[in-house]
Design an enzyme around this catalytic site. Structure first.
Site, PDB file in Angstrom:
ATOM      1  N   PRO A 270       0.820  -1.212   0.000  1.00 31.59           N
ATOM      2  CA  PRO A 270       0.000   0.000   0.000  1.00 31.59           C
ATOM      3  C   PRO A 270       0.853   1.261   0.000  1.00 31.59           C
ATOM      4  CG  PRO A 270      -0.881  -1.593   1.545  1.00 31.59           C
ATOM      5  CD  PRO A 270       0.422  -2.144   1.055  1.00 31.59           C
ATOM      6  N   CYS A 271       0.440   2.243  -0.782  1.00 30.55           N
ATOM      7  CA  CYS A 271       1.300   3.390  -1.047  1.00 30.55           C
ATOM      8  C   CYS A 271       1.509   4.282   0.165  1.00 30.55           C
ATOM      9  CB  CYS A 271       0.765   4.206  -2.214  1.00 30.55           C
ATOM     10  SG  CYS A 271      -0.876   4.884  -1.912  1.00 30.55           S
ATOM     11  N   GLN A 272       0.677   4.166   1.209  1.00 31.54           N
ATOM     12  CA  GLN A 272       0.903   5.012   2.380  1.00 31.54           C
ATOM     13  C   GLN A 272       2.204   4.642   3.085  1.00 31.54           C
ATOM     14  OE1 GLN A 272      -1.842   3.154   1.837  1.00 31.54           O
ATOM     15  NE2 GLN A 272      -2.710   2.322   3.710  1.00 31.54           N
TER      16      GLN A 272
ATOM     17  N   PHE B 174       4.952   4.766   1.657  1.00 34.69           N
ATOM     18  CA  PHE B 174       6.038   5.425   0.936  1.00 34.69           C
ATOM     19  C   PHE B 174       6.240   6.885   1.334  1.00 34.69           C
ATOM     20  CE2 PHE B 174       4.834   2.235  -2.496  1.00 34.69           C
ATOM     21  CZ  PHE B 174       5.790   1.325  -2.067  1.00 34.69           C
TER      22      PHE B 174
END
Length: 365
Positions: A74-76, A78
């Protein structure tokens, strides 16, 4: 080939690889309700219902056990604020989801891996996040002398015969170098088109859900005979459809929907609607693709998700059709969880293409 699916969700990525003839050995999904949908549809696969930070060790994964690792951290995970790009990325606790994906790749040493993520990952923190991902997987020092050759591409769902304007970033790592992935991409596309001439045809909302009966309270309805090529592709002989139940909307919401024609949205309403979504209270058109199916497709204010004819949002089964899930796939859990499972999934048709692509590359090289 043997596959490990990390951050598997309900199994959109797995479905394509299974259809292509591969064997998924393990799937990892920390949410028990979502993991249950995966288990119920794939009872033969070992599902690890754990946080990835607890399993990136030799008790769960071993060198050479899988040919391909798939999954989308999940991009959170990053967030780069406050982290030094060279020194801090992999050790910043906010990036632990990505870090542990990396650790499992380093441990298993697959021939290839696939990371699926949001299109915007390429521009996060002025592109530093993306550059760092490519750098880490290309580092011989960090990967015990076995770096990966990296390839990436933004894919559009409509280009895979899916009735949806979804765009996602696909990152592929390959152990072998000197491979022209663009050439293999074109060859794989031609190969599939020769086998299934309608696979890449443009598909409309009508092509996807035009044969579906009225929803029922329990979500179980008789599945109508497939008419279009897309419906035939997803049919799988399923005599019954599940998850075809509509959301109970408030009287206010229904009255708003009644005022909206095909292609229109909240801007035609005689009142002020406050929504972060430009497509809020939007009605779908029969004769084109849907916008991206999100986790809020059951909410009129969540985007353009109102049925073309009826004053309701899409049912989970209609959304699943638009995502290219086969008709015999059943979603389990409460309404919020099911919407999350469908909205976050990789469309199985895209996954199938990626499976065939990697199959060709690995076997021929």
């Amino acid at each position: 080939m043997n596959i490990i699916d990390l951050f598997s969700g309900c199994g959109g990525l797995s479905l394509g690889f299974i259809k292509a003839g591969h064997t998924v050995l393990k799937a990892l999904e920390y949410d028990p309700e979502i993991a249950n949908t995966y288990k119920m549809n794939h009872p033969e696969i070992e599902v690890l219902v754990k946080n990835i930070k607890d399993v990136d060790n030799s008790s769960y994964f071993s060198d050479g056990e899988a040919d391909i690792i798939i999954g989308g951290p999940p991009c959170q995970g990053f967030s780069m604020a406050g982290a030094r790009i060279r020194g801090g990325f992999i050790d910043d606790p906010r990036n632990y989801l990505f870090k542990h994906y990396f650790n499992i790749v380093r441990m298993v040493k697959p021939k290839a891996f696939v990371i699926e993520n949001v299109k915007g990952i390429q521009s996060m923190q002025q592109g530093k996040v993306f550059a760092e991902i490519l750098r880490i997987f290309s580092s011989a020092d960090l990967l015990d002398g076995k770096p990966y050759n990296m390839y990436y591409r933004v894919v559009k769902a409509v280009e895979f015969g899916i009735p949806q304007k979804r765009e996602r970033m696909i990152i592929i790592g390959l152990q072998k170098g000197g491979i022209d992935v663009e050439d293999w991409w074109a060859k794989t596309r031609l190969q599939i088109a020769n086998e299934e001439p309608s696979f890449f045809e443009q598909v409309t909302v009508r092509d996807a859900i035009g044969n579906m009966p009225k929803p029922s309270k329990d979500g179980c309805v008789d599945n109508m005979q497939p008419i279009t090529n897309y419906q035939k592709y997803l049919y799988h002989g399923a005599k019954k459809l599940y998850n075809h139940n509509q959301t109970k909307h408030s009287e206010v919401a229904v009255n708003r929907m009644k005022k909206i024609k095909i292609g229109e949205n909240f801007t035609v309403l005689p009142e002020e609607i406050h929504s972060v979504h430009s497509g809020s209270y939007g009605r779908l058109t029969w004769d084109g693709p849907a916008p991206t199916i999100t986790t809020r497709f059951d909410t009129p204010a969540g985007g353009r998700f109102i049925h073309p004819d009826e004053n309701r949002t899409l049912t989970p089964r209609e959304a699943a059709r638009i995502q290219s899930f086969p008709d015999d796939f059943i979603f389990y859990g409460n309404k919020t969880s099911i919407c999350k499972q469908i909205g976050n999934a990789v469309p199985p048709k895209i996954s199938y293409f990626l499976a065939r692509l990697l199959d060709n590359i690995i076997k021929e090289n």
